[in-house]
Enzyme design. Structure first.
Site, mmCIF file in Angstrom:
data_model
loop_
_atom_site.group_PDB
_atom_site.id
_atom_site.type_symbol
_atom_site.label_atom_id
_atom_site.label_comp_id
_atom_site.label_asym_id
_atom_site.label_seq_id
_atom_site.Cartn_x
_atom_site.Cartn_y
_atom_site.Cartn_z
ATOM 1 N N PRO A 121 -23.090 107.289 -48.214
ATOM 2 C CG PRO A 121 -24.552 105.991 -47.314
ATOM 3 C CD PRO A 121 -23.696 107.110 -46.889
ATOM 4 C CD GLU A 140 -31.090 106.790 -37.939
ATOM 5 O OE1 GLU A 140 -30.751 107.680 -37.240
ATOM 6 O OE2 GLU A 140 -30.531 105.696 -37.499
ATOM 7 N NE ARG A 166 -1.927 101.214 -51.030
ATOM 8 C CZ ARG A 166 -0.980 100.182 -51.141
ATOM 9 N NH1 ARG A 166 -0.504 100.062 -49.633
ATOM 10 N NH2 ARG A 166 -0.644 99.520 -52.160
ATOM 11 C CG ASP A 204 -0.520 98.764 -55.274
ATOM 12 O OD1 ASP A 204 0.384 98.138 -55.268
ATOM 13 O OD2 ASP A 204 -0.924 99.680 -54.462
HETATM 14 N N1 ADE Z 1 -21.159 106.439 -44.402
HETATM 15 C C1 ADE Z 1 -22.202 105.446 -44.329
HETATM 16 N N2 ADE Z 1 -22.006 104.507 -45.057
HETATM 17 C C2 ADE Z 1 -20.938 105.072 -46.083
HETATM 18 C C3 ADE Z 1 -20.365 104.483 -46.972
HETATM 19 N N3 ADE Z 1 -20.794 103.428 -47.680
HETATM 20 N N4 ADE Z 1 -19.386 105.334 -47.658
HETATM 21 C C4 ADE Z 1 -18.993 106.673 -47.291
HETATM 22 N N5 ADE Z 1 -19.561 107.029 -45.981
HETATM 23 C C5 ADE Z 1 -20.622 106.082 -45.496
#
Ligand code: ADE
Length: 247
Positions: free
Chosen positions: A88, A115, A153, A168
């Site tokens: 993330p 985690e 794609r 797209d």
């Molecule tokens: N792993 C956990 N959350 C994620 C996300 N939002 N994007 C990519 N990998 C992740």
């Protein structure tokens, strides 16, 4: 293109790869897909891939050794892959990045779990960190699937019938116009007349204007970067768009 995914859940990918665009790309020999079980690179009896965090705290952290070993192994291939960790905190995946990655011969996706992953993986083992959005999944596997689909794609020959990811939504810089099919009337809702009269210029104008309208209403931020001609600007101004006020 060869895509390899390092994961502790190799089975996760079985069913998604048997459907839709990914399956077609695999069947056509356009992509080759392999999972790499991270546990095959562990060196203890329990095939351990995680441990408690130094400094304390909740949860477990993925240990570096099996990841480095797996990546070292995959980097021996020719041409060497681009190694991408899904996390993330990574750069946000969008069409621009997908198009760029669609040109690579080999990609390796590293899926984290728990985690977190020991920071030495990010600093010493991978080329790039990608996120699919501002939310936290319990692992990178779902994110890797999203990335694989959007990248695939953009590989020429994957989308058949003269269609292309280049047309797209978002690739054109605008949200796509609405589509209709039969019946002409459904539960009192009619297909717009313009689509039924066979005038291709009128249809093209209507589609462009619908695309502009939807983008203005839902994603006005996209208008700042979109390529707009004089007709587009006039239409948008009638809707209330003021470029200087945007953003
Ligand atoms: N792993 C956990 N959350 C994620 C996300 N939002 N994007 C990519 N990998 C992740």
């Amino acid at each position: 293109m060869i895509i390899e995914v390092i994961t502790i859940f190799p089975d996760f990918f079985d069913s998604p790869l048997r459907a839709g665009v990914l399956r077609r790309a695999v069947d056509a020999g356009i992509i080759e897909f392999r999972t790499v079980n991270l546990r095959d690179y562990t060196s203890d009896r329990h095939r351990t891939t995680d441990d408690r965090p130094f400094g304390g705290g909740e949860g477990m952290v993925m240990i570096p050794e099996p990841i480095f070993k797996a990546v070292d192994d995959l980097r021996r291939a020719s041409p060497p892959p681009e190694v991408i960790m899904l996390t993330p905190r990574g750069e946000r995946l969008d069409n621009r990045i997908a198009r760029e990655l669609a040109n690579k011969k080999r990609l390796v996706f590293l899926c984290g779990r728990y985690e977190g992953i020991d920071e030495r993986v990010a600093s010493g083992c991978i080329d790039r960190e990608l996120s699919i959005g501002d939310y936290v999944l319990s692992g990178g596997e779902t994110a890797a699937l999203v990335a694989m689909e959007v990248i695939t794609r953009f590989i020429p020959g994957v989308l058949g019938c003269g269609t292309s990811a280049e047309n797209d939504s978002f690739t054109t810089g605008l949200i796509e116009h609405p589509q209709y099919t039969r019946p002409r009337e459904f539960r009192g809702m009619k297909v717009p007349d313009v689509l039924l009269n066979g005038n291709h210029r009128d249809i093209a104008t209507w589609r462009r204007q619908q695309s502009l309208r939807l983008t203005y209403e839902r994603r006005p931020d996209l208008l700042e970067k979109a390529e707009l001609d004089r007709d587009d600007m006039e239409f948008l101004k009638r809707l209330g768009y003021r470029p200087e006020a945007a953003g």
